[in-house]
Design an enzyme around this catalytic site. Sequence first.
Site, short mmCIF file in Angstrom:
data_model
loop_
_atom_site.label_atom_id
_atom_site.label_comp_id
_atom_site.label_asym_id
_atom_site.label_seq_id
_atom_site.Cartn_x
_atom_site.Cartn_y
_atom_site.Cartn_z
N THR A 119 48.86 46.61 36.97
CA THR A 119 49.73 46.41 35.82
C THR A 119 49.86 44.94 35.39
O THR A 119 50.47 44.66 34.37
CB THR A 119 51.14 46.99 36.08
OG1 THR A 119 51.65 46.37 37.26
CG2 THR A 119 51.09 48.49 36.30
N GLY A 120 49.28 44.03 36.16
CA GLY A 120 49.27 42.63 35.73
C GLY A 120 48.30 42.43 34.57
O GLY A 120 47.46 43.29 34.30
N LYS B 149 56.24 50.29 40.49
CA LYS B 149 55.82 50.93 39.24
C LYS B 149 55.12 52.28 39.47
O LYS B 149 54.43 52.78 38.59
CB LYS B 149 54.90 49.99 38.45
CG LYS B 149 55.60 48.66 38.13
CD LYS B 149 55.00 47.93 36.95
CE LYS B 149 55.85 46.72 36.59
NZ LYS B 149 55.21 45.84 35.62
N ILE C 188 39.64 39.89 44.34
CA ILE C 188 39.33 38.90 43.31
C ILE C 188 40.25 37.67 43.43
O ILE C 188 39.84 36.56 43.15
CB ILE C 188 39.53 39.52 41.89
CG1 ILE C 188 38.81 40.88 41.77
CG2 ILE C 188 39.10 38.55 40.80
CD1 ILE C 188 37.32 40.82 41.91
N THR C 189 41.46 37.90 43.88
CA THR C 189 42.49 36.85 43.94
C THR C 189 41.99 35.54 44.55
O THR C 189 41.34 35.54 45.59
CB THR C 189 43.67 37.36 44.80
OG1 THR C 189 44.09 38.61 44.29
CG2 THR C 189 44.82 36.37 44.80
N GLU C 190 42.37 34.44 43.89
CA GLU C 190 42.03 33.11 44.37
C GLU C 190 43.29 32.46 44.96
O GLU C 190 44.38 32.68 44.45
CB GLU C 190 41.52 32.25 43.21
CG GLU C 190 41.19 30.83 43.61
CD GLU C 190 40.66 29.98 42.43
OE1 GLU C 190 40.43 30.56 41.35
OE2 GLU C 190 40.48 28.78 42.64
N TYR D 210 26.87 34.99 36.93
CA TYR D 210 26.69 35.31 35.52
C TYR D 210 25.48 34.57 34.98
O TYR D 210 24.63 35.12 34.28
CB TYR D 210 27.90 34.92 34.67
CG TYR D 210 29.26 35.17 35.28
CD1 TYR D 210 29.45 36.14 36.26
CD2 TYR D 210 30.37 34.45 34.85
CE1 TYR D 210 30.71 36.35 36.81
CE2 TYR D 210 31.62 34.66 35.39
CZ TYR D 210 31.78 35.60 36.38
OH TYR D 210 33.01 35.80 36.91
N GLU E 185 26.16 27.20 48.07
CA GLU E 185 26.70 25.93 47.58
C GLU E 185 27.08 25.09 48.79
O GLU E 185 26.98 25.55 49.93
CB GLU E 185 27.90 26.17 46.66
CG GLU E 185 29.07 26.87 47.32
CD GLU E 185 30.17 27.28 46.33
OE1 GLU E 185 29.86 27.64 45.19
OE2 GLU E 185 31.34 27.26 46.73
N HIS F 57 36.01 25.07 44.67
CA HIS F 57 36.20 26.08 45.70
C HIS F 57 36.79 25.46 46.95
O HIS F 57 36.40 24.35 47.35
CB HIS F 57 34.86 26.71 46.10
CG HIS F 57 34.39 27.76 45.15
ND1 HIS F 57 33.09 28.20 45.13
CD2 HIS F 57 35.03 28.46 44.18
CE1 HIS F 57 32.96 29.13 44.19
NE2 HIS F 57 34.12 29.29 43.60
#
Lengths: 289, 289, 381, 381
Positions: A17-18, A43, A96-98, A159, A209, A247
């Site tokens: 819901t975010g 919710k 996914i959260t950073e 990407y 990297e 990162h």
Amino acid sequence: MSVLVGRDTRLLVQGITGNEGTFHTRRNRDFGTNVVAGVTPGKGGQDVDGIPVFETVADAVRETKANTSMIFVPPRFAADAILEAVDAGIGVVVAITEGIPVREMAEVRAYLDGRSSVLVGPNCPGVISPGEANVGIIPGEVCTPGRVGLVSRSGTLVYQIVHELTRRHLGQSTCIGIGGDPVHGIGFIDALAMFSDDPDTEIVVMVGEIGGDDEERAAAFISERVGKPVVGYIAGFTAPPGKRMGHAGAIVTGSSGTAQAKAEALEAAGVKVARTPTEVAELVQVALS
Amino acid sequence: MSVLVGRDTRLLVQGITGNEGTFHTRRNRDFGTNVVAGVTPGKGGQDVDGIPVFETVADAVRETKANTSMIFVPPRFAADAILEAVDAGIGVVVAITEGIPVREMAEVRAYLDGRSSVLVGPNCPGVISPGEANVGIIPGEVCTPGRVGLVSRSGTLVYQIVHELTRRHLGQSTCIGIGGDPVHGIGFIDALAMFSDDPDTEIVVMVGEIGGDDEERAAAFISERVGKPVVGYIAGFTAPPGKRMGHAGAIVTGSSGTAQAKAEALEAAGVKVARTPTEVAELVQVALS
Amino acid sequence: MDLYEHQGKELFARYDIPVPRGIVATTAEDAARATEELGGRSVVKIQVQVGGRGKGGGVALVDSPQRAAEEAERMLRDGFKGMPVTRVLCEELLPIAREFYTSLLLDRSTGRYLALMTAEGGVDIEELARTRPEAIRRVQVDPSIGMRPFHVRELVAALPSESRQGAADIIGKAYRMLLEVDATLVEINPLVQLEDGRVVALDSKVTIDDSALFRHPDIESLRSAFPIDPVEARAKEKGLQYVKLDGDVGIIGNGAGLVMSTLDVVAQAGGRAANFLDVGGGASADQMATSLEVVLSDPAVSSVLINIFGGITRGDLVARGVLEALERVQPKVPIVVRLDGTNAAEGRKILAEAQHPNIVSAATMIEAAQLAAALASGVAA
Amino acid sequence: MDLYEHQGKELFARYDIPVPRGIVATTAEDAARATEELGGRSVVKIQVQVGGRGKGGGVALVDSPQRAAEEAERMLRDGFKGMPVTRVLCEELLPIAREFYTSLLLDRSTGRYLALMTAEGGVDIEELARTRPEAIRRVQVDPSIGMRPFHVRELVAALPSESRQGAADIIGKAYRMLLEVDATLVEINPLVQLEDGRVVALDSKVTIDDSALFRHPDIESLRSAFPIDPVEARAKEKGLQYVKLDGDVGIIGNGAGLVMSTLDVVAQAGGRAANFLDVGGGASADQMATSLEVVLSDPAVSSVLINIFGGITRGDLVARGVLEALERVQPKVPIVVRLDGTNAAEGRKILAEAQHPNIVSAATMIEAAQLAAALASGVAA
């Protein structure tokens, strides 16, 4: 064919819901992913575009047989969300959260030991199997189905490189962003092993990297275990030592973790290492022709 | 042949310099067990009858290739000793110590999850493979090599029943005391699985007692998975509810954990259940004739 | 070690778990005074370690100090289900809107903690688990990560949304308490929500791990409030595992399993055990002697059966202990001794040489049980 | 976030880890006064976040306040390895019997904590690990069980027996500190045993996890003591990942990997990046505008390259942000924009329609890098 996510994926979105959660849930569903449920504490009972929202992951799994979870909850609650998904028996958890504190990720990783759940991320763009399912934030429109497996620490380089591949009609089986945090779920080695076992992946692109030694350990694994061609790319040749490059995990410490050392380790393992994202696609094209 | 301990056992004794530790180390060695090392913090560098004592288990393993550990350290240090053994890569950890707080055992058990070390006990008499190795406090002289596998929650009932078996020339492959604590390492099911896979075990004796539901779960396992005959015995038919009978785990709670219910569950799984230790040996004799 | 309700609630209060205001009374007058202090009304509750108080007259709502005194008097006089009652708890009456149930316990079959929650309060949880298991939320908590927010959310999802915050708060505190006091059970039945919205623990059932009491001397000392059999007290003091039973054959053995088995075999031989006594592993002569003294101090005992199969315990020390005890107490009853295992031959030799008139040797456990049973009933006397 | 030695030692003191008495001085006079207070002698140490102080003149033993002032003056004036120095630490001189090394750190390759201990103090640990790895005890600590007594015993077994107790004590406290302050590194080099037997942390190196600073405002505030580039400070304030570099091509991109790659590609095109700037995932128009302002505030910047491949980040918002920024700042340098990914077409359209004179569009990343590099060096200007 594909690895990690595919036609059998039944996706649950934690933090649906975010703003970002809702946005990418829609995009993933529009791509064709089977999104079966969402979870947002407090919710339960609501819905997002018809996707039912539950109070807990356990409830969602019980009701919808979700087998994959995508996590969009804020950093201070995200480790708890990952543990909740693992405990509820979710097979693939894509975080996914950073910005999750590393101490919490160390606890999560210890908890994953010996359990069958697979964690991708955190701080990662997710996993996409073109033509089958998209779990995360990789823009599906740049991808096309095919036989290149891609694994990357960086999201935007996924990407960029997929874009270069697709332009040359080099489709992808699955693209995996493992994330840029120092402590994360699956790494290069796990991804390489999966691609090795996937009959429909013909060649693997590995995008590293600066920082840590994941690429060096992957190089050792490649020379011992991977029978398919691998093309490598390392970002950060011009990064100065001691500076964290965006990162949390991207930092050259003293003399270790340099792009140069990683590229050399990969080349010693027989990997063709490209110097630009464009060259990655060119090397793949050469290897497959 | 045997399970858990045998000719390949290289035994380390944690707490070797204590009274009981030294006493049983000698007895185990006299039995023929290959005792390679001891550990007592602060006494590294000493020896017990020529057995070298180390400061840590890691040191002992490095120097002596010990693969099995017997733990005699006092209860408040015993959980740490088990974790130390597991962390040092010991394959079989036999904890004799009685009275380890259950919270610490819960932590130990969670830590064992997904690791390859096997814990026997705590609060157990150990494991003996007659003619091969004795790790623990089971008196070796009552045993004789043979083809009966025995697993028991109670220690002295091991002695009693082995005694009855030996008197009838029914030798034992391995006798395992799993211990009487509520939270313990391997249970009936693990032992039954090992005996099932052991070509030299022909019949299994399973000795339970009141409390918990280990016997009931074992009964389910027997009917599904065990192809060999099993003889059962349950102690505590006359134990009143709500009273802890010596073992921390031996208590009838409300209507659950009674000897009657356990015996019935075993009988329903095709197990012959004896009413006295003597009858156990008689039933084994019948089954093998 | 099971705590009384009021002792459990004192622990709750230490962990900021809301409980009703309560005062312990050991006399009718104290109960009246407590009720006065609580505003003239109270609930008077028998303090015992068995269940079923509600239906069994163990709980009384009173609307005056006078009534409190009457109920307390009755409770202290009559006992409860055959147990003596030495104290009652008088608590303030609270306006209850909803009743729930929650508990945290160590689940032996998994070695993990198990948390239960149901929106049905004051229930018999075993009964509910049998008839409508879906009404109970069960959450396993792995000790390696502990009670996490998601565990708590899963539990409180069983409750109406307006009760969740208060219940979540209590669960978090109860888990911390469970760990810190080494409890194996913390049960709150009922957990109630008051009309003003507060969530409160109306009852408590707390069990502490005996093996961990060494680090909780404050909790260990609560035991002094328990009514206890004087013989059990003596055994406990000596570190012996002793449980008083109803029969006349005193039993001493080494190892809980063997002793339980001995009780069973004595019953099969027609006898009735007077007690369970495990001298433990590695019993010394002194422990053996004390065991015999403890068992013989029970006037119901007409014969004693000592059944030892030595592992850590050594037969020679057992024999010496028996002889030592016989010097200290002058027994009037026969003592059947069966020795096997470590140093058993030496032990048997020591006993044979002593030629004590009360000692009867037996070759096997069954023979020993039969002898002891017969001697107790006078058949072989 | 790396702490200064004196900041790490202040944390040590909070956790009862023994440290020498010390006073921070920001002027030569303060250093003299501090040395006076420490008994007229002290060790004066440059406070910087790079290693090699001992050999590089960053540490001075002084035997008078006068000498302390001289050394401090030199240190504050000359800086260290090109870094400005704003403070020195004056510490009491202690009689040292033995020097060791210990550290606790998060091992990224295992996700576990790693503890190191060696009886050789003041060493270059990386060097020792290469040449004589057997001299270092390495113990992995699984976060699920934490630092246990056995871990500590394994570590201190590296030391002479008389030093073990003191070292064990410090390790236990350091581990607790590591967890509680969310450190990813706690290094004590050297850890010393004094002639009186006490074990003391003579130096400190502490790194705090940036992602956990939200729960440690007290530690976050220590940052105010760091000398910091004003442009970096501004970026930080806006939540942008910005690192100042030496070149003249300003770089803005989304995603750390793409930005690093952009730096590399600019270098290959003959340019030199002026900075690393990651606008992050889901960048808004405002973030984009701020990024441009930050990059343009560096006077060395002669061209800017904006390289966006949208995932969470949307091309239309990026384009709007660029235009917004151009209204706020009046740039004198060309801005090369390359947009791909989510809503890139919309973004490109917005930019094309704006027809801003400073904006140069590029079709690919390589083309963009070549353009920006050429524009910076004036070739294409």
